[in-house]
Design a protein around this motif. Structure first.
Motif, short mmCIF file in Angstrom:
data_model
loop_
_atom_site.label_atom_id
_atom_site.label_comp_id
_atom_site.label_asym_id
_atom_site.label_seq_id
_atom_site.Cartn_x
_atom_site.Cartn_y
_atom_site.Cartn_z
N LEU A 110 43.01 30.63 -56.38
CA LEU A 110 42.23 31.83 -56.07
C LEU A 110 40.75 31.62 -56.35
O LEU A 110 39.90 32.01 -55.53
CB LEU A 110 42.77 33.02 -56.87
CG LEU A 110 42.15 34.38 -56.56
CD1 LEU A 110 42.36 34.73 -55.08
CD2 LEU A 110 42.76 35.46 -57.45
N MET A 111 40.41 31.00 -57.47
CA MET A 111 39.00 30.79 -57.79
C MET A 111 38.36 29.77 -56.84
O MET A 111 37.19 29.92 -56.46
CB MET A 111 38.86 30.33 -59.23
CG MET A 111 39.26 31.37 -60.26
SD MET A 111 38.38 32.95 -60.07
CE MET A 111 36.72 32.44 -60.55
N THR A 112 39.12 28.76 -56.44
CA THR A 112 38.60 27.81 -55.45
C THR A 112 38.32 28.52 -54.13
O THR A 112 37.28 28.31 -53.51
CB THR A 112 39.60 26.66 -55.23
OG1 THR A 112 39.80 25.97 -56.46
CG2 THR A 112 39.09 25.67 -54.19
N ALA A 113 39.25 29.37 -53.72
CA ALA A 113 39.07 30.11 -52.47
C ALA A 113 37.88 31.06 -52.56
O ALA A 113 37.10 31.19 -51.60
CB ALA A 113 40.34 30.90 -52.14
N LYS A 114 37.70 31.70 -53.71
CA LYS A 114 36.56 32.61 -53.88
C LYS A 114 35.24 31.84 -53.78
O LYS A 114 34.28 32.32 -53.15
CB LYS A 114 36.66 33.32 -55.22
CG LYS A 114 37.73 34.41 -55.29
CD LYS A 114 37.72 35.09 -56.65
CE LYS A 114 38.75 36.20 -56.72
NZ LYS A 114 38.74 36.90 -58.02
N GLY A 115 35.18 30.67 -54.41
CA GLY A 115 33.97 29.89 -54.34
C GLY A 115 33.65 29.45 -52.92
O GLY A 115 32.49 29.50 -52.49
N MET A 116 34.67 29.02 -52.18
CA MET A 116 34.46 28.59 -50.80
C MET A 116 34.06 29.78 -49.93
O MET A 116 33.21 29.65 -49.04
CB MET A 116 35.74 27.92 -50.27
CG MET A 116 36.12 26.65 -51.02
SD MET A 116 37.66 25.91 -50.43
CE MET A 116 37.07 25.12 -48.92
N ALA A 117 34.69 30.93 -50.17
CA ALA A 117 34.35 32.12 -49.39
C ALA A 117 32.92 32.57 -49.67
O ALA A 117 32.18 32.94 -48.74
CB ALA A 117 35.34 33.25 -49.71
N LEU A 118 32.54 32.55 -50.93
CA LEU A 118 31.17 32.96 -51.29
C LEU A 118 30.14 32.01 -50.70
O LEU A 118 29.11 32.45 -50.16
CB LEU A 118 31.04 32.99 -52.82
CG LEU A 118 29.67 33.40 -53.38
CD1 LEU A 118 29.33 34.83 -52.96
CD2 LEU A 118 29.67 33.27 -54.89
N GLY A 119 30.41 30.72 -50.76
CA GLY A 119 29.45 29.74 -50.25
C GLY A 119 29.35 29.70 -48.74
O GLY A 119 28.29 29.37 -48.20
N SER A 120 30.43 30.03 -48.06
CA SER A 120 30.45 29.92 -46.60
C SER A 120 30.29 31.25 -45.88
O SER A 120 30.03 31.27 -44.67
CB SER A 120 31.77 29.28 -46.15
OG SER A 120 32.87 30.13 -46.47
N GLY A 121 30.49 32.35 -46.60
CA GLY A 121 30.45 33.65 -45.96
C GLY A 121 31.72 33.99 -45.21
O GLY A 121 31.77 34.98 -44.47
N LYS A 122 32.77 33.17 -45.39
CA LYS A 122 34.05 33.42 -44.71
C LYS A 122 34.87 34.45 -45.49
O LYS A 122 34.77 34.55 -46.71
CB LYS A 122 34.85 32.11 -44.59
CG LYS A 122 34.12 31.01 -43.85
CD LYS A 122 33.89 31.37 -42.40
CE LYS A 122 33.18 30.24 -41.65
NZ LYS A 122 32.98 30.55 -40.23
N PRO A 123 35.70 35.22 -44.81
CA PRO A 123 36.52 36.22 -45.50
C PRO A 123 37.59 35.58 -46.38
O PRO A 123 38.12 34.51 -46.06
CB PRO A 123 37.15 37.03 -44.36
CG PRO A 123 37.07 36.15 -43.15
CD PRO A 123 35.86 35.29 -43.33
N LEU A 124 37.89 36.27 -47.48
CA LEU A 124 38.93 35.86 -48.41
C LEU A 124 40.17 36.71 -48.18
O LEU A 124 40.07 37.92 -48.00
CB LEU A 124 38.44 36.04 -49.85
CG LEU A 124 39.48 35.88 -50.96
CD1 LEU A 124 39.87 34.42 -51.13
CD2 LEU A 124 38.95 36.45 -52.28
#
Length: 377
Positions: A110-124
């Motif tokens: 979950l934290m990896t996904a949040k970091g990727m979503a925050l950095g890319s602007g993609k939805p989580l």
């Protein structure tokens, strides 16, 4: 889960999602694509196990699992994108298991996904691990709703009516231990090694399943619930009663335990099939009975369930072995379905040790009970 704006469908109508899974001892990442006409394509599907790390302890150690997930998750996500031939910019959404599971492990994905979503602007998309299992047969088969699901693994044993995407009704659940836990703990007592379920199945291949008279859990009790704690205890008492057990003693007990678990699963599943069929009186074709979860890989279990399904007018459907156990392809599939409906999550989405698939039943009629963190089952 927030009801956001409509999903970011590409101009050609496709959706592509990265899925991450780390709820127990499998670190997994996968990329799935859904075409404009609904076909699912698995572009990459990676799984890292932790067998060697946990083998000396005879079971999964949560702290070791969490550390291994944290070390591997980010790199595995990048590898899944690379094997799919895509960059993060070309992904439409990032789905991750948000529970239930070992909380330290759940946090890794979950934290990896949040970091990727925050950095890319993609939805989580925060995914219920059990929903992933419920949808897993749709990775390989064009399966229509509704269908009856037996989810049977190391942590869960439930019978669920999958009425539609997002609509799940619990028909039965374990009152104590899961079937997979009974396999694993019995294997540990007998010194069969880790992972216990497959080790016990191998040992049982040369055993006499009729030698030991093991209890029939919940015999005479109505309904579709399960119980495996008493069976597990009886097996341990038999094992402790041996002065110097030999290979045949070990094989006979393994075979007896395996058959008892499989019989219980088949018996309670028959009741659920009858209840499910009664709710669809106009249907004449064989109804779908789906079995998912790691215990679905056990051949004795599968054969007994096949027989029960056939005799009750059902057709047994099981995902390929790779997707029976924990995997990220099923998480990505659940994420795709949520994204298609515009259902996404904020960066405050919590990691959950408990997250019932049928929240209404869990709240109003908890099978095991309720604690500080909510319904246990």
């Amino acid at each position: 889960m927030d009801l956001a704006s409509p999903s970011p469908l590409a101009q050609d109508g496709t959706l592509t999602v990265l899925g991450l899974e780390s709820s127990c001892d499998e670190t997994a990442a996968a990329v799935l694509r859904r075409s404009a006409t609904g076909e699912i394509e698995v572009l990459s599907d990676l799984i890292l196990g932790q067998t060697e790390a946990h083998a000396p302890f005879g079971g999964v150690v949560p702290e070791i699992a969490a550390r291994a997930h944290a070390e591997a998750m980010s790199g595995l996500a990048g590898q899944a994108l690379q094997e799919a031939g895509l960059s993060l910019a070309e992904i439409d959404g990032i789905a991750a298991t948000s529970g239930p599971g070992l909380i330290g492990g759940v946090m890794a994905a979950l934290m990896t996904a949040k970091g990727m979503a925050l950095g890319s602007g993609k939805p989580l998309i925060a995914v219920n691990h059990l929903e992933g299992h419920a949808l897993s047969p749709r990775l390989s088969e064009n399966l229509d709703f509704p269908y009856l699901l037996l989810l049977v693994s190391g942590g869960h044993t439930q019978l669920i009516c999958v009425e539609d995407f997002g609509i799940y009704r619990r028909l039965g659940s374990t009152l104590d231990d899961a079937a997979g836990e009974a396999f694993d703990k019995t294997a540990k007592v007998m010194g069969l090694g880790f992972p216990g379920g497959p080790a016990l199945e191998r040992c049982a291949a040369n055993g006499n399943a009729k030698r030991f008279d093991l209890p029939n859990p919940l015999r005479g009790r109505p309904g579709c619930d399960f119980s495996f704690a008493g069976l597990k205890t009886a097996a341990r008492q038999i094992w402790d009663g041996f002065e110097n057990p030999g290979d045949q003693d070990r094989a006979d007990l393994a075979a007896s335990v395996q058959t008892a678990i499989a019989r219980t699963l088949a018996t309670r599943s028959r009741r659920a099939m009858r209840e499910f069929a009664a709710s669809l009186p106009q249907t004449t074709a064989p109804l779908p009975f789906v079995v998912a979860g790691g215990v679905a890989a056990n051949q004795t279990v599968r054969k007994m369930l096949e027989t029960a399904a056939r005799e009750e007018g059902f057709r047994l459907i099981a995902p390929p072995m790779r997707w029976c156990t924990d995997n990220a392809a099923m998480i990505a599939l659940a994420g795709l379905e949520h994204l298609l409906r515009g259902e996404t999550d904020g960066l405050d989405a919590p990691a959950r040790a408990r997250w019932p698939l049928d929240a209404v039943s869990a709240r109003l009629d908890p099978v095991i009970g309720s604690g500080r963190k909510g319904p246990k089952a």
